[in-house]
Design an enzyme around this catalytic site. Structure first.
Site, mmCIF file in Angstrom:
data_model
loop_
_atom_site.group_PDB
_atom_site.id
_atom_site.type_symbol
_atom_site.label_atom_id
_atom_site.label_comp_id
_atom_site.label_asym_id
_atom_site.label_seq_id
_atom_site.Cartn_x
_atom_site.Cartn_y
_atom_site.Cartn_z
ATOM 1 N N HIS A 155 -40.419 5.400 -1.447
ATOM 2 C CA HIS A 155 -41.106 6.882 -1.749
ATOM 3 C C HIS A 155 -40.633 7.527 -2.843
ATOM 4 C CE1 HIS A 155 -42.837 10.791 -0.832
ATOM 5 N NE2 HIS A 155 -43.578 10.294 0.381
ATOM 6 N N GLU A 258 -44.941 6.093 -5.231
ATOM 7 C CA GLU A 258 -44.275 5.379 -4.219
ATOM 8 C C GLU A 258 -44.897 3.814 -4.084
ATOM 9 O OE1 GLU A 258 -45.362 7.626 -1.013
ATOM 10 O OE2 GLU A 258 -45.633 9.358 -2.242
HETATM 11 O O1 TA6 Z 1 -46.411 10.137 0.563
HETATM 12 C C1 TA6 Z 1 -46.896 11.160 0.730
HETATM 13 C C2 TA6 Z 1 -46.766 11.935 1.906
HETATM 14 O O2 TA6 Z 1 -46.957 11.292 3.204
HETATM 15 C C3 TA6 Z 1 -46.953 13.482 1.910
HETATM 16 O O3 TA6 Z 1 -48.122 13.733 2.809
HETATM 17 C C4 TA6 Z 1 -45.948 14.174 2.529
HETATM 18 O O4 TA6 Z 1 -45.898 14.386 3.924
HETATM 19 C C5 TA6 Z 1 -44.871 13.415 1.713
HETATM 20 O O5 TA6 Z 1 -45.265 12.214 2.058
HETATM 21 C C6 TA6 Z 1 -43.478 13.482 2.750
HETATM 22 O O6 TA6 Z 1 -42.608 12.603 2.119
HETATM 23 P P1 TA6 Z 1 -41.069 12.716 2.442
HETATM 24 O O7 TA6 Z 1 -40.638 11.346 2.535
HETATM 25 O O8 TA6 Z 1 -40.335 13.709 1.477
HETATM 26 O O9 TA6 Z 1 -40.857 13.170 3.771
#
Ligand code: TA6
Length: 290
Positions: A155, A258
């Site tokens: 991510h 990601e």
């Molecule tokens: O990939 C996008 C997401 O699902 C967003 O909705 C937001 O919640 C983000 O991921 C948060 O990612 P993290 O890994 O920083 O907690």
């Protein structure tokens, strides 16, 4: 956590005390530096010499056992998104991974091998190679006696000059779920530009993605294999304000691209089978006229 520092290599792989008092491994290759926290086997920094860092890290991120780190490369596994009563994006990034080994390679890059503490159903290894590029391999093996279905995603938070001026190329013609409206579309534009909160889950794509950044005058390349999904995300203003571990004014300096296998691209491994998700991040510095 493995408290012995058998993996240290003088001047190349150095165990230090990082943010929040957590252990952090500083990595020095011939052409770049990186930092990796055993918490989540989380790459929090990668920078090629004489260039801006390639990864974004929130100034407001927590660094605490049991809390996700906001920025760098969170390892999302074994599920993507929310799951009733369970941590967002799975538990792998909340675990302290063991450090199996480290090595300086012939080309001056440095490799580190992490392993998620043992589970009966699966074995999960993460190999990071820090050099002219940042290469990451996430290998999952079904060590159980029945099929194992999972989602995974690296991510990655990228450091950019200004979200209003970047363009993300490589996904034209790809079907995606717009997570903000829960509706499917097909990407018709040559490049994605950002004018508000954006969360798109592109499916069935093995394409490399480029982030064109005229402010930092570079193109970031995201190449992958073993991955059918690409997620593109920026929280913009309102969501940034809702995230306590993310600054209200940080969204212009980051974009997430990601790479993984999520939703309908989830992976099913039969007993004994393995799958490898590979992501390589690099950059091309552009001339002033870019
Ligand atoms: O990939 C996008 C997401 O699902 C967003 O909705 C937001 O919640 C983000 O991921 C948060 O990612 P993290 O890994 O920083 O907690």
């Amino acid at each position: 956590m493995d408290h012995s520092n058998h993996f240290e290599i003088p001047g190349r792989v150095i165990l230090q005390t990082g943010k929040g008092g957590l252990p952090v491994i500083r990595v020095v290759s011939d052409t770049s530096t990186a930092e990796i926290y055993p918490l989540g086997a989380h790459v929090t920094h990668f920078q090629r010499n004489n260039e801006e860092p390639l990864l974004f890290m929130s100034e407001a991120s927590e660094f605490e056992i049991g809390k996700p780190i906001r920025g760098g490369v969170p390892i999302v596994f074994p599920w993507f998104g929310g799951r009733d009563g369970m941590p967002l994006h799975g538990f792998a990034r909340l675990a302290v991974w063991d450090i199996v080994t480290s090595r300086v390679l012939a080309d001056g890059s440095v490799m580190l091998h992490f392993r998620l503490p043992q589970d009966d159903e699966f074995a999960t290894d993460f190999i990071v190679t820090v050099g002219d590029t940042l290469a990451m391999d996430l290998t999952v093996t079904n060590t159980g006696s029945s099929d194992f279905r999972f989602e995974s995603c690296l991510h990655t938070y990228f450091q950019i000059g200004d979200i209003h001026q970047i363009a993300v190329a490589g996904l034209k013609g790809t079907r995606y779920l717009d997570a903000l409206v829960s509706e499917e579309f097909t990407e018709t534009e040559d490049v994605i530009r950002f004018t508000g909160e954006t969360e798109r889950i592109y499916q069935d794509t093995a394409a490399a993605v480029e982030i064109h950044d005229p402010v930092l005058r570079r193109i970031i390349h995201v190449r992958k294999s073993g991955s059918k999904s690409t997620v593109v995300w920026n929280p913009w203003i309102a969501k940034s304000q809702r995230m306590p571990d993310f600054g209200d004014n940080e969204y212009p300096q980051m974009v997430c691209v990601e790479s993984g296998n999520v939703k309908e691209n989830a992976v099913v491994l039969r007993p004994g089978e393995s799958s490898i998700l590979k992501v390589e991040i690099s950059s091309t510095v552009r001339p002033a006229d870019f």
